[in-house]
Scaffold this motif. Structure first.
Motif, mmCIF file in Angstrom:
data_model
loop_
_atom_site.group_PDB
_atom_site.id
_atom_site.type_symbol
_atom_site.label_atom_id
_atom_site.label_comp_id
_atom_site.label_asym_id
_atom_site.label_seq_id
_atom_site.Cartn_x
_atom_site.Cartn_y
_atom_site.Cartn_z
ATOM 1 N N HIS A 127 0.854 -1.192 0.000
ATOM 2 C CA HIS A 127 0.000 0.000 0.000
ATOM 3 C C HIS A 127 0.887 1.239 0.000
ATOM 4 C CE1 HIS A 127 -3.164 -2.838 0.822
ATOM 5 N NE2 HIS A 127 -2.576 -3.207 1.946
ATOM 6 N N LYS A 128 0.847 1.968 -1.085
ATOM 7 C CA LYS A 128 1.755 3.106 -1.251
ATOM 8 C C LYS A 128 0.972 4.362 -1.620
ATOM 9 C CE LYS A 128 5.435 0.007 -2.806
ATOM 10 N NZ LYS A 128 6.405 -0.346 -3.863
ATOM 11 N N GLU A 129 -0.054 4.655 -0.819
ATOM 12 C CA GLU A 129 -0.929 5.771 -1.158
ATOM 13 C C GLU A 129 -0.172 7.092 -1.244
ATOM 14 O OE1 GLU A 129 -1.599 3.466 1.049
ATOM 15 O OE2 GLU A 129 -3.570 2.607 0.598
ATOM 16 N N GLY A 130 0.746 7.329 -0.304
ATOM 17 C CA GLY A 130 1.500 8.573 -0.321
ATOM 18 C C GLY A 130 2.380 8.695 -1.547
ATOM 19 N N GLN A 131 3.071 7.628 -1.892
ATOM 20 C CA GLN A 131 3.945 7.653 -3.057
ATOM 21 C C GLN A 131 3.142 7.793 -4.342
ATOM 22 O OE1 GLN A 131 6.977 4.672 -2.973
ATOM 23 N NE2 GLN A 131 7.559 4.949 -5.122
ATOM 24 N N LEU A 132 2.006 7.113 -4.408
ATOM 25 C CA LEU A 132 1.151 7.233 -5.593
ATOM 26 C C LEU A 132 0.629 8.660 -5.748
ATOM 27 C CD1 LEU A 132 -0.822 3.880 -5.311
ATOM 28 C CD2 LEU A 132 0.624 4.559 -7.246
ATOM 29 N N ALA A 133 0.245 9.279 -4.632
ATOM 30 C CA ALA A 133 -0.267 10.644 -4.693
ATOM 31 C C ALA A 133 0.820 11.620 -5.129
ATOM 32 C CB ALA A 133 -0.837 11.050 -3.339
ATOM 33 N N ALA A 134 2.031 11.453 -4.591
ATOM 34 C CA ALA A 134 3.132 12.338 -4.975
ATOM 35 C C ALA A 134 3.535 12.115 -6.426
ATOM 36 C CB ALA A 134 4.325 12.123 -4.050
ATOM 37 N N GLY A 135 3.516 10.865 -6.871
ATOM 38 C CA GLY A 135 3.813 10.585 -8.276
ATOM 39 C C GLY A 135 2.760 11.161 -9.205
ATOM 40 N N GLU A 136 1.499 11.103 -8.763
ATOM 41 C CA GLU A 136 0.415 11.691 -9.555
ATOM 42 C C GLU A 136 0.587 13.203 -9.663
ATOM 43 O OE1 GLU A 136 -4.485 12.084 -9.492
ATOM 44 O OE2 GLU A 136 -3.450 10.868 -8.004
ATOM 45 N N TRP A 137 0.976 13.853 -8.558
ATOM 46 C CA TRP A 137 1.237 15.298 -8.601
ATOM 47 C C TRP A 137 2.322 15.620 -9.620
ATOM 48 C CZ3 TRP A 137 5.971 17.593 -7.305
ATOM 49 C CH2 TRP A 137 5.974 18.990 -7.356
ATOM 50 N N LEU A 138 3.424 14.879 -9.581
ATOM 51 C CA LEU A 138 4.523 15.134 -10.506
ATOM 52 C C LEU A 138 4.093 14.894 -11.947
ATOM 53 C CD1 LEU A 138 7.539 15.910 -10.539
ATOM 54 C CD2 LEU A 138 8.060 13.455 -10.403
ATOM 55 N N ALA A 139 3.419 13.788 -12.199
ATOM 56 C CA ALA A 139 2.977 13.460 -13.558
ATOM 57 C C ALA A 139 2.003 14.493 -14.093
ATOM 58 C CB ALA A 139 2.331 12.072 -13.568
ATOM 59 N N ARG A 140 1.137 14.999 -13.237
ATOM 60 C CA ARG A 140 0.104 15.955 -13.656
ATOM 61 C C ARG A 140 0.670 17.351 -13.891
ATOM 62 N NH1 ARG A 140 -2.610 15.636 -9.327
ATOM 63 N NH2 ARG A 140 -1.841 17.542 -8.366
ATOM 64 N N GLU A 141 1.586 17.781 -13.046
ATOM 65 C CA GLU A 141 2.078 19.156 -13.103
ATOM 66 C C GLU A 141 3.127 19.373 -14.194
ATOM 67 O OE1 GLU A 141 1.004 21.820 -11.361
ATOM 68 O OE2 GLU A 141 -0.587 20.502 -10.618
ATOM 69 N N LEU A 142 3.756 18.316 -14.653
ATOM 70 C CA LEU A 142 4.774 18.452 -15.687
ATOM 71 C C LEU A 142 4.134 18.573 -17.062
ATOM 72 C CD1 LEU A 142 7.348 15.785 -14.487
ATOM 73 C CD2 LEU A 142 7.741 18.258 -14.619
ATOM 74 N N PRO A 143 4.771 19.307 -17.981
ATOM 75 C CA PRO A 143 4.280 19.360 -19.360
ATOM 76 C C PRO A 143 4.297 17.959 -19.981
ATOM 77 C CG PRO A 143 5.916 21.079 -18.964
ATOM 78 C CD PRO A 143 5.944 20.187 -17.768
ATOM 79 N N ALA A 144 3.424 17.753 -20.940
ATOM 80 C CA ALA A 144 3.337 16.449 -21.610
ATOM 81 C C ALA A 144 4.696 16.066 -22.197
ATOM 82 C CB ALA A 144 2.287 16.506 -22.715
ATOM 83 N N GLY A 145 5.037 14.797 -22.043
ATOM 84 C CA GLY A 145 6.274 14.290 -22.627
ATOM 85 C C GLY A 145 7.541 14.765 -21.941
ATOM 86 N N SER A 146 7.443 15.159 -20.676
ATOM 87 C CA SER A 146 8.605 15.670 -19.949
ATOM 88 C C SER A 146 9.640 14.571 -19.699
ATOM 89 C CB SER A 146 8.173 16.258 -18.603
ATOM 90 O OG SER A 146 7.501 17.472 -18.765
ATOM 91 N N ARG A 147 10.885 15.005 -19.551
ATOM 92 C CA ARG A 147 11.961 14.104 -19.154
ATOM 93 C C ARG A 147 12.003 14.063 -17.632
ATOM 94 N NH1 ARG A 147 17.079 14.795 -20.029
ATOM 95 N NH2 ARG A 147 17.390 12.587 -20.460
ATOM 96 N N VAL A 148 11.875 12.860 -17.071
ATOM 97 C CA VAL A 148 11.765 12.706 -15.623
ATOM 98 C C VAL A 148 12.777 11.674 -15.148
ATOM 99 C CG1 VAL A 148 10.204 12.331 -13.697
ATOM 100 C CG2 VAL A 148 9.291 13.147 -15.861
ATOM 101 N N LEU A 149 13.453 12.001 -14.047
ATOM 102 C CA LEU A 149 14.386 11.086 -13.407
ATOM 103 C C LEU A 149 13.716 10.449 -12.200
ATOM 104 C CD1 LEU A 149 17.324 9.984 -12.980
ATOM 105 C CD2 LEU A 149 17.706 11.991 -11.523
ATOM 106 N N ASP A 150 13.773 9.120 -12.119
ATOM 107 C CA ASP A 150 13.313 8.383 -10.940
ATOM 108 C C ASP A 150 14.571 7.928 -10.202
ATOM 109 O OD1 ASP A 150 12.047 6.922 -9.016
ATOM 110 O OD2 ASP A 150 11.105 5.488 -10.376
ATOM 111 N N LEU A 151 14.918 8.656 -9.155
ATOM 112 C CA LEU A 151 16.165 8.427 -8.427
ATOM 113 C C LEU A 151 15.949 7.362 -7.361
ATOM 114 C CD1 LEU A 151 19.106 9.546 -7.953
ATOM 115 C CD2 LEU A 151 18.083 10.944 -6.151
#
Length: 232
Positions: free
Chosen positions: A46-70
């Protein structure tokens, strides 16, 4: 983009340039996660916090953005979440066992075995966004501000950073974790905010979650999720 003594600096703001690399000790960290493998996702279903933060990042970035998953781990849920949203994802991790799972879980992403201290040398940036979910806590406290400054340099001006840490007043503390020993660091939330701001990030949002892993050898914890924007 410029380079000094082998360190790549994006925007003139290098993190690890001048850092005492003899102080870096990752012994046992990658090996522990190689052994943990896909048991990690079983223990943290159960990763509700991580899913919510990932959703924020995915939503706020312009389409097709380059993203690093560290510290991408198995690629679940973050790399898959960002890739499914149409972003170009690069995942880095020290554990080759985790990376093998990530490549199977998210075949459309680019996964590489890179230490956070060597990220600048690989010239992968700049990125529009970075997810650092529970990766900075694997560093000693002295290194965390350095790593944050490096991430600042890997982001485009105005780029977004999502951070997850466990709230704890510990420094390079050894703990049992899914049958292995790892070393972790943490901050109380006011101290974490200060460290993030000192690295030239604006904090735009914050959430905390009480989290109880499915594994009995991992105690309940408070997870802190911070949404940040790079200050030029």
């Amino acid at each position: 983009m410029s380079s000094t003594d082998g360190e790549i600096s994006l925007g003139g703001y290098s993190g690890y340039s001048g850092y005492d690399r003899s102080a870096i000790d990752r012994s046992g960290q990658a090996e522990a996660f190689d052994l943990i493998g896909d048991h990690y996702d079983d223990a943290f279903p159960h990763k509700e916090g991580q899913l919510a933060a990932g959703e924020w990042l995915a939503r706020e970035l312009p389409a097709g953005s380059r993203v690093l998953d560290l510290g991408c781990g198995t690629g679940l849920p973050t790399a898959r979440q960002l890739a499914d949203a149409g972003h170009q994802v690069t995942g880095v991790d020290l554990s080759e066992g985790m990376l093998k799972l990530a490549r199977d879980h998210v075949p459309g992403a680019d996964f590489r075995r890179i230490d956070i201290a060597d990220l600048e040398r690989h010239d992968l940036g700049p990125f529009d966004g970075i997810a650092a979910f529970f990766s900075l806590l694997m560093l000693p406290r002295a290194e965390i501000p350095v790593a944050l400054r490096m991430l600042h340099g890997q982001l485009r001006p105005g780029g977004l950073l999502a951070i997850a840490m466990v709230e704890a007043d510990v420094n390079d503390h050894s703990i049992p974790f899914l049958g292995n020993m790892i070393r972790v660091s943490g901050y109380l939330r006011d101290d974490l905010r200060r460290v993030v701001r000192d690295a030239r990030f604006e904090i735009t949002g914050e959430e905390s979650f009480a989290f109880a892993p499915a594994s009995t050898d991992v105690p309940p914890e408070i997870q802190l999720f911070i949404h940040c924007r790079r200050i030029p």
